[in-house]
Every structure is written in structure tokens, then in C-alpha cells.
Scaffold this active site. Structure first.
Site, mmCIF file in Angstrom:
data_model
loop_
_atom_site.group_PDB
_atom_site.id
_atom_site.type_symbol
_atom_site.label_atom_id
_atom_site.label_comp_id
_atom_site.label_asym_id
_atom_site.label_seq_id
_atom_site.Cartn_x
_atom_site.Cartn_y
_atom_site.Cartn_z
ATOM 1 C CD GLU A 47 -2.496 0.904 2.903
ATOM 2 O OE1 GLU A 47 -2.065 0.073 3.737
ATOM 3 O OE2 GLU A 47 -3.484 1.627 3.122
ATOM 4 C CE LYS A 117 -7.096 0.556 3.794
ATOM 5 N NZ LYS A 117 -5.868 1.009 4.486
ATOM 6 C CB CYS A 150 -3.878 -2.331 4.424
ATOM 7 S SG CYS A 150 -2.913 -2.602 5.937
#
Ligand code: ACM
Length: 266
Positions: A47, A117, A150
Site C-alpha cells: 500500500e 480502498k 490492507c
């Protein structure tokens, strides 16, 4: 290191870096140097791998952000993947009009697709918009790749959605700081019978410590490779992505056919 299978092998590469905050050019060069001499069909990078993670303000994040698909980092990755005949999943701060997203791009030669995300973590909520792309799956050399970033791992729906859409490999671009991610991803792989490749970073940044342990997990939840908590390294291993098509855990139990979605509603 690791094994997997011979029939239709797919070379899956993972990079674990230690970026210097806001030194994007230097960090990109360092990653390419780690990958140099290794051949993969798909590379997974962490990331925000080039910019660093722990921004103080939206202004600071905006200075590193770029437009997808034509920003400088995307352009570089397009040229690099074209030259190497491979694909890359890499995290970057994305600018879209006045909005910023914590995004990952799947770049494959001239093609770049963005995932934004979905589940923002901690301070990210101060600078980034929650992702609006949803989860999608893309083809790399005939293999279905799903992208997640993540903290998305903490929500089983992320991996499940990707797996239901046909993902054989979860490309998990991460900057993990909480301790549970690497073990948790074994369960995400097991419950969906998919491979997962988590690319994390190491080092410290403005009080945050990143836990490394980048890894690849098999559809049976078995750990195929894991790096150390402070190691800076890239590795490639061969997997047989077709094993991820088999959702059976017992002759009578196919995990996807046995689902009972009508009982999963609130
Ligand atoms: C995280 O989502 N970067 C912890």
C-alpha cells in the site's frame, strides 16, 4: 523456499520494502532493484509503497497523489510491465478532481485499473474518501486476480466478495500495523479456498511501526512463504492457481455451493 505445482504454474511475486517517507522516486527505484533479476507474472507491492503512509494532512497527501491511469507512477509501471511482460498491483495515493483515494492499481502494459480502498483505517479517514470502486476481479495471463488493500482484510466480506467473483489470487497490498493481519489472511484464504499474497512494508514512520511478514498463503490456509518483520526483500514463487477453483473441503461440502445467503441477512 516454497513449492507449489507444475501444471500451468503462475509466478507470483511479492515485494516488502522500507520506504523513506515522501521520497517517491528513491522508493520506486529501491523496489525495482529488489525485483531486478526475478521474473514474475504478477508482482504485488505494498500500500502507498512509493509515497509512504503516515500523512499529517490532506495537503501533504495531495502533494504525492496522482491521477490514474496517466500519472507519473502509473506511466512508469505501464512501461515497466510492458518491458517485463508482467502485471503489477501497487498502492498509491490517487487524485480524482478534488478527492483523494487510497488506491491500488493493477497495471499490465498499457492497461491500468484502479481499486479504491473500501475500509479506511485510522487517520486515513481524515484525508482519503472511502473507496467507491467496489471489489473487482481482473485477468492476468488467464488467472483471475482480486485486489484488496490492507485493513480490508479485517472485513471478511472483502475477500469473500472477490472469491465469489472468481478471484483465484487475492493481491493484498498492505501497510499493516496491527498484529493480526498475517495470521488473519490465512483464514481469508482458507474460508475462500484462494491464494493470497500480502505485500507489506517494514520500518517506522512518525510513530507507526509496520510489521512486515509479507506472505503467500495457499487455498488450504497453508503458509507458502513469509518474510521477517524487518526484512527488505522480494521473492517469487510458483503456484498452481487452478487449485483455487476447487471449493470442496469434503466430498460432500463445497464451500460456495453450501452457502445459505438467505440466512445471512440482518
Ligand atoms: C492499514 O489499513 N494500512 C492499517
Amino acid at each position: 523456499m516454497i513449492s507449489a505445482v507444475a501444471q500451468a504454474p503462475f509466478r507470483l511475486g511479492v515485494v516488502q520494502n522500507s520506504p523513506r517517507f515522501l521520497k517517491a522516486k528513491q522508493n520506486v527505484s529501491a523496489c525495482l532493484a529488489l525485483m531486478d533479476g526475478l521474473a514474475a507474472d504478477l508482482w504485488v507491492l505494498p500500500e502507498l509503497f512509493a509515497s509512504g503512509y503516515n500523512f499529517r494532512s490532506k495537503t501533504e497527501a495531495a502533494r504525492c497523489a496522482e491521477r490514474v491511469p496517466d500519472g507519473p507512477l502509473c506511466s512508469l509501471l505501464k512501461a515497466w510491465t510492458a518491458a517485463k511482460d508482467c502485471a503489477v498491483v501497487a498502492g498509491l495515493p490517487e487524485k480524482a478532481a478534488a478527492r483523494l483515494y487510497n488506491s491500488a492499481v493493477l497495471v499490465q502494459g498499457p492497461k491500468a485499473r484502479v481499486y479504491r480502498k473500501t475500509h479506511l483505517f485510522g487517520n486515513e479517514k481524515r484525508f482519503f474518501r472511502p473507496g467507491d470502486t467496489g471489489f473487482w476481479v481482473s485477468d492476468v495471463k488467464g488467472v483471475k486476480i482480486g485486489v484488496m488493500i490492507c485493513f480490508d482484510w479485517f472485513f471478511p466480506e472483502s475477500a469473500r466478495t472477490l472469491a465469489l467473483k472468481g478471484a483465484q489470487v487475492l493481491a493484498h497490498s498492505a501497510n499493516l500495523v496491527l498484529p493480526w493481519g498475517p495470521e488473519g489472511m490465512k483464514i481469508r484464504s482458507l474460508e475462500n479456498r484462494v491464494f493470497s499474497a500480502t505485500a507489506n512494508r517494514v520500518g517506522r514512520e512518525r510513530g507507526l511501526r509496520y510489521i512486515g511478514q509479507s506472505q503467500v498463503v495457499a487455498p488450504n490456509g497453508g503458509l507458502l512463504a513469509r518474510l521477517g518483520e524487518n526484512e527488505v526483500r522480494a521473492f517469487v514463487l510458483e503456484i498452481d492457481p487452478w487449485t483455487a477453483k476447487d471449493k470442496k473441503v469434503h466430498p460432500a461440502n463445497d464451500l460456495f455451493e453450501d452457502r445459505r445467503p438467505s440466512f445471512y441477512k440482518r
